[in-house]
Write a protein that holds these residues in place. Structure first.
Motif, PDB file in Angstrom:
ATOM      1  N   ASN A  92      -0.693   7.413  -9.059  1.00 57.00           N
ATOM      2  CA  ASN A  92       0.229   7.996  -8.087  1.00 57.00           C
ATOM      3  C   ASN A  92       1.672   7.791  -8.566  1.00 57.00           C
ATOM      4  OD1 ASN A  92       1.166   5.382  -7.073  1.00 57.00           O
ATOM      5  ND2 ASN A  92      -0.843   5.220  -6.078  1.00 57.00           N
ATOM      6  N   ILE A 136      -9.750   8.958  -7.738  1.00 53.51           N
ATOM      7  CA  ILE A 136      -8.698   7.923  -7.827  1.00 53.51           C
ATOM      8  C   ILE A 136      -7.917   8.112  -9.131  1.00 53.51           C
ATOM      9  CG2 ILE A 136      -8.235   5.443  -7.905  1.00 53.51           C
ATOM     10  CD1 ILE A 136     -10.809   5.098  -6.239  1.00 53.51           C
ATOM     11  N   ASP A 185       3.954   5.830  -7.899  1.00 53.87           N
ATOM     12  CA  ASP A 185       4.459   4.475  -8.127  1.00 53.87           C
ATOM     13  C   ASP A 185       4.066   3.910  -9.479  1.00 53.87           C
ATOM     14  OD1 ASP A 185       5.772   4.208  -5.720  1.00 53.87           O
ATOM     15  OD2 ASP A 185       3.977   3.568  -4.656  1.00 53.87           O
ATOM     16  N   LEU A 213       0.832  -1.208   0.000  1.00 56.08           N
ATOM     17  CA  LEU A 213       0.000   0.000   0.000  1.00 56.08           C
ATOM     18  C   LEU A 213       0.864   1.255   0.000  1.00 56.08           C
ATOM     19  CD1 LEU A 213      -2.942  -0.884   2.416  1.00 56.08           C
ATOM     20  CD2 LEU A 213      -2.710  -1.297  -0.042  1.00 56.08           C
ATOM     21  N   HIS A 214       2.172   1.091   0.194  1.00 55.97           N
ATOM     22  CA  HIS A 214       3.101   2.239   0.199  1.00 55.97           C
ATOM     23  C   HIS A 214       4.106   1.997  -0.933  1.00 55.97           C
ATOM     24  CE1 HIS A 214       5.209   5.641   1.686  1.00 55.97           C
ATOM     25  NE2 HIS A 214       5.627   5.212   2.868  1.00 55.97           N
ATOM     26  N   GLY A 254      -0.755   1.386  -7.894  1.00 53.79           N
ATOM     27  CA  GLY A 254      -0.298   2.617  -8.530  1.00 53.79           C
ATOM     28  C   GLY A 254      -1.424   3.613  -8.730  1.00 53.79           C
ATOM     29  N   PHE A 255      -2.610   3.286  -8.245  1.00 50.17           N
ATOM     30  CA  PHE A 255      -3.750   4.217  -8.273  1.00 50.17           C
ATOM     31  C   PHE A 255      -4.195   4.518  -6.850  1.00 50.17           C
ATOM     32  CE2 PHE A 255      -4.073   3.058 -12.646  1.00 50.17           C
ATOM     33  CZ  PHE A 255      -4.713   4.128 -13.258  1.00 50.17           C
ATOM     34  N   ARG A 296      -3.902   8.580  -0.248  1.00 50.84           N
ATOM     35  CA  ARG A 296      -4.571   9.090   0.952  1.00 50.84           C
ATOM     36  C   ARG A 296      -4.801  10.600   0.850  1.00 50.84           C
ATOM     37  NH1 ARG A 296      -5.034   7.575   6.292  1.00 50.84           N
ATOM     38  NH2 ARG A 296      -5.827   5.627   5.472  1.00 50.84           N
ATOM     39  N   ARG A 319      -7.622  -4.050  -5.835  1.00 48.17           N
ATOM     40  CA  ARG A 319      -7.063  -2.697  -6.062  1.00 48.17           C
ATOM     41  C   ARG A 319      -6.163  -2.708  -7.283  1.00 48.17           C
ATOM     42  NH1 ARG A 319      -7.247   0.660  -0.806  1.00 48.17           N
ATOM     43  NH2 ARG A 319      -9.349  -0.025  -0.363  1.00 48.17           N
ATOM     44  N   ILE A 320      -6.210  -1.644  -8.047  1.00 45.04           N
ATOM     45  CA  ILE A 320      -5.255  -1.481  -9.141  1.00 45.04           C
ATOM     46  C   ILE A 320      -4.063  -0.738  -8.545  1.00 45.04           C
ATOM     47  CG2 ILE A 320      -4.857  -0.512 -11.437  1.00 45.04           C
ATOM     48  CD1 ILE A 320      -6.980  -2.659 -11.527  1.00 45.04           C
TER      49      ILE A 320
HETATM   50  N1  CMC Z   1      -7.930   0.605  -6.948  1.00 44.02           N
HETATM   51  C1  CMC Z   1      -9.282   0.516  -6.809  1.00 44.02           C
HETATM   52  N2  CMC Z   1      -9.987   1.173  -5.888  1.00 44.02           N
HETATM   53  C2  CMC Z   1      -9.302   1.985  -5.065  1.00 44.02           C
HETATM   54  C3  CMC Z   1      -7.916   2.138  -5.170  1.00 44.02           C
HETATM   55  C4  CMC Z   1      -7.238   1.415  -6.161  1.00 44.02           C
HETATM   56  N3  CMC Z   1      -5.922   1.515  -6.294  1.00 44.02           N
HETATM   57  N4  CMC Z   1      -7.504   3.009  -4.229  1.00 44.02           N
HETATM   58  C5  CMC Z   1      -8.600   3.375  -3.561  1.00 44.02           C
HETATM   59  N5  CMC Z   1      -9.693   2.757  -4.054  1.00 44.02           N
HETATM   60  C6  CMC Z   1     -11.060   2.914  -3.591  1.00 44.02           C
HETATM   61  C7  CMC Z   1     -11.293   2.047  -2.369  1.00 44.02           C
HETATM   62  O1  CMC Z   1     -11.741   0.753  -2.734  1.00 44.02           O
HETATM   63  C8  CMC Z   1     -12.338   2.844  -1.636  1.00 44.02           C
HETATM   64  O2  CMC Z   1     -13.581   2.625  -2.249  1.00 44.02           O
HETATM   65  P1  CMC Z   1     -14.919   2.574  -1.374  1.00 44.02           P
HETATM   66  O3  CMC Z   1     -15.019   3.926  -0.718  1.00 44.02           O
HETATM   67  O4  CMC Z   1     -15.983   2.298  -2.374  1.00 44.02           O
HETATM   68  O5  CMC Z   1     -14.710   1.465  -0.387  1.00 44.02           O
HETATM   69  C9  CMC Z   1     -11.960   4.293  -1.911  1.00 44.02           C
HETATM   70  O6  CMC Z   1     -11.219   4.250  -3.123  1.00 44.02           O
HETATM   71  C10 CMC Z   1     -11.068   4.894  -0.830  1.00 44.02           C
HETATM   72  O7  CMC Z   1      -9.963   4.043  -0.628  1.00 44.02           O
HETATM   73  P2  CMC Z   1      -9.241   3.851   0.764  1.00 44.02           P
HETATM   74  O8  CMC Z   1      -8.401   2.622   0.745  1.00 44.02           O
HETATM   75  O9  CMC Z   1     -10.246   3.968   1.871  1.00 44.02           O
HETATM   76  O10 CMC Z   1      -8.330   5.111   0.800  1.00 44.02           O
HETATM   77  P3  CMC Z   1      -7.036   5.241   1.621  1.00 44.02           P
HETATM   78  O11 CMC Z   1      -6.732   6.664   1.694  1.00 44.02           O
HETATM   79  O12 CMC Z   1      -7.163   4.506   2.897  1.00 44.02           O
HETATM   80  O13 CMC Z   1      -5.961   4.428   0.733  1.00 44.02           O
HETATM   81  C11 CMC Z   1      -4.218   3.798  -0.692  1.00 44.02           C
HETATM   82  C12 CMC Z   1      -4.971   4.974  -0.021  1.00 44.02           C
HETATM   83  C13 CMC Z   1      -2.954   4.335  -1.327  1.00 44.02           C
HETATM   84  C14 CMC Z   1      -3.842   2.757   0.359  1.00 44.02           C
HETATM   85  C15 CMC Z   1      -5.142   3.148  -1.759  1.00 44.02           C
HETATM   86  O14 CMC Z   1      -5.492   4.101  -2.730  1.00 44.02           O
HETATM   87  C16 CMC Z   1      -4.512   1.934  -2.422  1.00 44.02           C
HETATM   88  O15 CMC Z   1      -4.596   0.819  -1.876  1.00 44.02           O
HETATM   89  N6  CMC Z   1      -3.837   2.111  -3.612  1.00 44.02           N
HETATM   90  C17 CMC Z   1      -3.141   1.019  -4.250  1.00 44.02           C
HETATM   91  C18 CMC Z   1      -1.723   0.895  -3.676  1.00 44.02           C
HETATM   92  C19 CMC Z   1      -0.818   2.039  -4.091  1.00 44.02           C
HETATM   93  O16 CMC Z   1      -0.730   2.386  -5.244  1.00 44.02           O
HETATM   94  N7  CMC Z   1      -0.064   2.587  -3.108  1.00 44.02           N
HETATM   95  C20 CMC Z   1       0.891   3.672  -3.354  1.00 44.02           C
HETATM   96  C21 CMC Z   1       0.461   4.947  -2.723  1.00 44.02           C
HETATM   97  S1  CMC Z   1       1.319   6.415  -3.303  1.00 44.02           S
HETATM   98  C22 CMC Z   1       2.993   6.210  -3.088  1.00 44.02           C
HETATM   99  C23 CMC Z   1       3.400   5.823  -1.723  1.00 44.02           C
HETATM  100  O17 CMC Z   1       3.188   6.554  -0.763  1.00 44.02           O
HETATM  101  O18 CMC Z   1       3.986   4.768  -1.587  1.00 44.02           O
END
Ligand code: CMC
Length: 379
Positions: A313, A310, A315, A222-223, A259-260, A263, A256-257
């Motif tokens: 990002n 969404i 990554d 997730l990071h 790189g999308f 927070r 989750r996809i």
């Molecule tokens: N693909 C599909 N749906 C997503 C994604 C994704 N990548 N990211 C967020 N959502 C949806 C999620 O399912 C949720 O939907 P609902 O409200 O219907 O349940 C909504 O968006 C909010 O997501 P969240 O997980 O509650 O938001 P968060 O702020 O807790 O999470 C995140 C942020 C980065 C963990 C999340 O977007 C994610 O898992 N992304 C994929 C992993 C990723 O690319 N991480 C790198 C982050 S940026 C660089 C870094 O810091 O490392």
């Protein structure tokens, strides 16, 4: 007391933890400043060494200041022989585990490890910036059964990194690309790894301990781990025409996809565009446009999610660049860590400067006042 009496902030979402002068993020606008300077200007016009100076000392360097910092970084590239041995012993592990272990071990060799004064923390932060590059590249070579490449004293941080990684000096374009990547990863507010480093520093533990904490936290998918997962995903998709079906399958299964999403950002991560453009240019130059085509097709498939905030990002496109430069997937997170050492160092400095122990509360929901049952009476 019930949950009605307390405000639970799960995941510390939208919580301001402290003040900072390191970076400013406007998630709605998709804006990122380091020490007041826009990331777009820094990515296009500066160098990683300049950004290290800017972050750690608070202003853009004059030429003599930059020269001095550069000389310090170059002079700090060697690592003790024992660290090579530790890398050899742990080489079967994920490179992030090797990096975490080796940086932890470096503490035993740093004469200033226990000194938390600002001057010593700055010196240690610069040493760690240089030594981390050497560790990552030594691990890459050692696990392939090759001799580590000794650091160069003449190349820039980024060119030296690619040189130690691949055994030959990169051309100027590749060195610039790596440099931009390091700049874009250098600092990013209260992200999970910087926060974790601050927690460690808040106990007045040393910089090495805080950086090891940061490395451990960065590894998760997730990071920083997302960079590694994105290219695995692109490989699985295999063809741009398959991207839409892939995205549907994952999203229908509530996956989750990678790189999308972010927070903080509800607009596109401002770091992503630099990596996309440069990945596209490198792919074209090398006659390998496939990866960027697959990634672009995935962005298109995710278009309906933009309305939900969404977006791609940092990554998302980074991995395709590393892939094109011949760097294996499991090295992607260590590269992120390497870029982030200045940011972690700065945040540790800020934490020490005005320290308060970071110690939140957990709301207890388990049973209360149970009677202790002797072993023989337990069923
Ligand atoms: N693909 C599909 N749906 C997503 C994604 C994704 N990548 N990211 C967020 N959502 C949806 C999620 O399912 C949720 O939907 P609902 O409200 O219907 O349940 C909504 O968006 C909010 O997501 P969240 O997980 O509650 O938001 P968060 O702020 O807790 O999470 C995140 C942020 C980065 C963990 C999340 O977007 C994610 O898992 N992304 C994929 C992993 C990723 O690319 N991480 C790198 C982050 S940026 C660089 C870094 O810091 O490392």
């Amino acid at each position: 007391m019930s949950t009605r009496d307390v405000e639970l902030k799960r995941g510390l979402k939208d919580v301001y933890l402290d003040r900072t002068q390191a970076s400013f993020i406007d998630g709605g606008e998709g804006k990122l400043l380091y020490r007041g300077y826009n990331i777009h200007d820094l990515a296009e016009k500066s160098t990683f060494e300049e950004v290290v100076y800017l972050l750690l000392y608070g202003s853009l360097p004059t030429q003599p200041q930059l020269d001095e910092l550069d000389a310090t970084l170059r002079a700090s590239r060697a690592i003790p022989e024992e660290i090579y041995q530790i890398i050899e012993i742990t080489k079967a592990g994920h490179p992030m585990d090797v990096l975490r272990t080796a940086v932890s071990a470096l503490a035993s060799f740093d004469p200033e490890v226990e000194d938390n004064s600002p001057e010593a923390v700055l010196r240690k932060g610069l040493r760690l910036t240089s030594q981390t590059a050497t560790i990552i590249c030594a691990n890459h070579r050692i696990r392939q059964g090759k001799q580590p490449v000794a650091p160069s004293a003449t190349l820039s941080h980024s060119a030296n990194f690619l040189y130690m990684m691949r055994g030959e000096e990169p051309d100027d374009d590749e060195a610039k690309l790596m440099d931009v990547d390091f700049i874009l990863h250098a600092e990013h507010g209260a992200n999970a790894s910087a926060f974790a480093s601050r927690v460690t520093a808040s106990t007045l533990a040393d910089l090495h301990a805080a950086v090891v904490t940061g490395i451990g936290t960065l590894k998760g998918p997730l990071h920083g781990g997302a960079a590694e997962s994105v290219m695995a995903m692109a490989e699985e998709i295999g063809d741009p025409a398959e991207a839409k079906a892939y995205a549907k399958r994952v999203l229908d299964g509530h996956g989750r996809i990678m790189g999308f999403g972010h927070r903080v950002y509800r607009a596109e991560d401002p770091r992503a565009q630099h990596l996309r453009e440069r990945s596209k240019a490198l792919g074209e130059k090398l006659g390998q446009p496939k990866w960027i085509q697959i990634l672009d097709a995935l962005v298109e498939a995710m278009a309906p999610y933009r309305a939900k905030g969404i977006h791609v990002n940092v990554d998302f496109f980074a991995g395709s660049i590393y892939q094109l430069m011949g760097i294996p997937e499991d090295m992607f997170i260590p590269i992120f860590a390497l870029g982030r050492i200045p940011g972690w160092t700065l945040q540790v400095l800020e934490q020490y400067e005005n320290n308060i122990l970071i110690r939140p509360l957990l709301y207890y929901e388990g049973p209360m006042d149970l009677e202790y049952i002797p072993m023989e009476a337990r069923s």
